[in-house]
Each structure stands twice: as structure tokens, then as C-alpha cells.
Scaffold this motif. Sequence first.
Motif, PDB file in Angstrom:
ATOM      1  N   VAL A  76       0.818  -1.213   0.000  1.00 44.70           N
ATOM      2  CA  VAL A  76       0.000   0.000   0.000  1.00 44.70           C
ATOM      3  C   VAL A  76       0.852   1.263   0.000  1.00 44.70           C
ATOM      4  O   VAL A  76       0.512   2.249  -0.662  1.00 44.70           O
ATOM      5  N   VAL A  77       1.978   1.245   0.701  1.00 41.56           N
ATOM      6  CA  VAL A  77       2.859   2.415   0.687  1.00 41.56           C
ATOM      7  C   VAL A  77       3.495   2.583  -0.698  1.00 41.56           C
ATOM      8  O   VAL A  77       3.516   3.689  -1.255  1.00 41.56           O
ATOM      9  N   GLY A  78       3.998   1.488  -1.263  1.00 40.85           N
ATOM     10  CA  GLY A  78       4.590   1.555  -2.602  1.00 40.85           C
ATOM     11  C   GLY A  78       3.590   2.019  -3.640  1.00 40.85           C
ATOM     12  O   GLY A  78       3.905   2.848  -4.511  1.00 40.85           O
ATOM     13  N   TYR A  79       2.360   1.522  -3.557  1.00 40.55           N
ATOM     14  CA  TYR A  79       1.317   1.924  -4.513  1.00 40.55           C
ATOM     15  C   TYR A  79       0.966   3.392  -4.338  1.00 40.55           C
ATOM     16  O   TYR A  79       0.791   4.123  -5.318  1.00 40.55           O
ATOM     17  N   LYS A  80       0.881   3.849  -3.104  1.00 41.51           N
ATOM     18  CA  LYS A  80       0.571   5.253  -2.826  1.00 41.51           C
ATOM     19  C   LYS A  80       1.633   6.174  -3.409  1.00 41.51           C
ATOM     20  O   LYS A  80       1.340   7.226  -3.960  1.00 41.51           O
ATOM     21  N   LEU A  81       2.895   5.751  -3.309  1.00 45.31           N
ATOM     22  CA  LEU A  81       3.996   6.607  -3.743  1.00 45.31           C
ATOM     23  C   LEU A  81       4.267   6.553  -5.240  1.00 45.31           C
ATOM     24  O   LEU A  81       4.637   7.571  -5.834  1.00 45.31           O
ATOM     25  N   ALA A  82       4.103   5.374  -5.866  1.00 50.91           N
ATOM     26  CA  ALA A  82       4.508   5.254  -7.274  1.00 50.91           C
ATOM     27  C   ALA A  82       3.624   4.308  -8.080  1.00 50.91           C
ATOM     28  O   ALA A  82       4.071   3.767  -9.088  1.00 50.91           O
ATOM     29  N   GLY A  83       2.401   4.066  -7.631  1.00 47.19           N
ATOM     30  CA  GLY A  83       1.488   3.222  -8.399  1.00 47.19           C
ATOM     31  C   GLY A  83       1.918   1.759  -8.391  1.00 47.19           C
ATOM     32  O   GLY A  83       2.581   1.284  -7.470  1.00 47.19           O
ATOM     33  N   LEU A  88       5.213  -3.085  -6.744  1.00 45.07           N
ATOM     34  CA  LEU A  88       6.053  -4.238  -7.115  1.00 45.07           C
ATOM     35  C   LEU A  88       7.459  -4.120  -6.539  1.00 45.07           C
ATOM     36  O   LEU A  88       8.018  -5.091  -6.016  1.00 45.07           O
ATOM     37  N   VAL A  89       8.023  -2.920  -6.607  1.00 44.69           N
ATOM     38  CA  VAL A  89       9.366  -2.693  -6.069  1.00 44.69           C
ATOM     39  C   VAL A  89       9.361  -2.862  -4.548  1.00 44.69           C
ATOM     40  O   VAL A  89      10.278  -3.457  -3.971  1.00 44.69           O
ATOM     41  N   ALA A  90       8.312  -2.373  -3.884  1.00 50.75           N
ATOM     42  CA  ALA A  90       8.207  -2.512  -2.423  1.00 50.75           C
ATOM     43  C   ALA A  90       8.066  -3.978  -2.030  1.00 50.75           C
ATOM     44  O   ALA A  90       8.658  -4.413  -1.035  1.00 50.75           O
ATOM     45  N   ILE A  91       7.303  -4.728  -2.800  1.00 49.44           N
ATOM     46  CA  ILE A  91       7.169  -6.164  -2.522  1.00 49.44           C
ATOM     47  C   ILE A  91       8.530  -6.844  -2.628  1.00 49.44           C
ATOM     48  O   ILE A  91       8.925  -7.604  -1.745  1.00 49.44           O
ATOM     49  N   LEU A  92       9.245  -6.570  -3.708  1.00 49.07           N
ATOM     50  CA  LEU A  92      10.561  -7.184  -3.906  1.00 49.07           C
ATOM     51  C   LEU A  92      11.508  -6.827  -2.768  1.00 49.07           C
ATOM     52  O   LEU A  92      12.185  -7.697  -2.208  1.00 49.07           O
ATOM     53  N   GLY A  93      11.539  -5.549  -2.392  1.00 49.04           N
ATOM     54  CA  GLY A  93      12.419  -5.113  -1.310  1.00 49.04           C
ATOM     55  C   GLY A  93      12.060  -5.726   0.033  1.00 49.04           C
ATOM     56  O   GLY A  93      12.932  -6.009   0.853  1.00 49.04           O
ATOM     57  N   THR A  94      10.773  -5.970   0.251  1.00 46.23           N
ATOM     58  CA  THR A  94      10.325  -6.523   1.531  1.00 46.23           C
ATOM     59  C   THR A  94      10.514  -8.033   1.610  1.00 46.23           C
ATOM     60  O   THR A  94      10.846  -8.572   2.660  1.00 46.23           O
TER      61      THR A  94
END
Length: 194
Positions: A76-83, A88-94
Motif C-alpha cells: 500500500v505504501v509503494g502503490y501510494k507513492l509510485a502506483g 512491485l518494487v516494495a514487494i521485492l524489497g520486503t
Amino acid sequence: MESREEKESQGKILWKIFISTLYLSAFTFGGGYVIVTLMKKKFVDEYHWIGEDEMLDLVAIAQSSPGAIAVNGAIVVGYKLAGIPGALVAILGTVLPPFVIIAAISVCYNVFRSNFFVAQMLSGMQAGVGAVIASVTYDMGAPIVKEKDPMSLVIMLGAFLAACILEINVVYIVIVCGLIGLVRTLLSKRRSGK
């Protein structure tokens, strides 16, 4: 069409999201609630990308969704910041650090299981995690108390009692609290004539 500067700016944001979630995930022990408070410190306090109230809303969404709260929070944070790319990038990083760590531990599991020092280290980490979770609870509850809305206080107290005393499944508590919030919003709109 996006200009070159906008693409570079988007790339920098995506890179920051990836590095931030990778770092938080790699050095967070104790589960999702611990990473939530660190995400707040990173994205609200340090980068100022998200407001504190908005972060609480995102945490509520993450908590009410199925799956691990750390991954849901990152989504949700990644989507809020960059769609979608941000999610996807936040998921990978997490997901990357726990995947690598668990893969390494599974190879050496028998050695870790019987090692006295590892057992003592994990015991100490549990105490630290308890303190961090208490801090998250305080950080999330303090704004509600400061708001001095009697209904919000009753909802918070009722949810606490239902979870801790009555041992009601958290899923039901979240659903009921969401429905109460929906009814409150509809009644408020009806009163204001909208």
C-alpha cells in the motif's frame, strides 16, 4: 508522454522505495508490526512522502487484507507513492531479505537449533520486539486519544477488550470496526446534507 526528467525522478523514487523496504525488511525482527513503525519513521518522518494520518489509514488497509502485514504495508505504501511499479518494487524489497535469510537458516537449521548462544540471542530479541510493538501501539493509539472523539475511544477500547479479554478473532474485530466506520461516515454525510 513522460519527459526524461519525470522518468528519472520516478526511477529515483522507485530506487528509494526499494532500498528503504530492503533495509527495513533486512534489519527488522519481530514481525509486521515492527516494520510498520519503522516504515512510518522512514516514509513519514524522514522522507515526508506520506502524512501521519494517511500512514495510519494505509496500516489499517494493510492489516485488514489477507497476508503478512509487512508485505501488505509495503504494497500500500509503494502503490501510494509510485502506483503499480512502486508496489512491485516494495514487494521485492520486503520479501527478498527474509527469503535469503530463511534459505540460509534452513541449510544450517540443526546447528542453530541446538546452539546455546543463538537461543539466548533469540530470547533477548523477543524482549526487544515486545518493546517495539508496545511503542507501535502507543504511536497508533495516541492520536485517537488526542482527538477526543468519544466514539473513536469507545471503538478502540471495545476492539482492545474484544481481542485481549474475549479473545475474539482479529478478522471479526476489523470487519466490525470497518462497518462502524462506514455507518459513521454515512450518518455524518446524511447530517451534513451531502
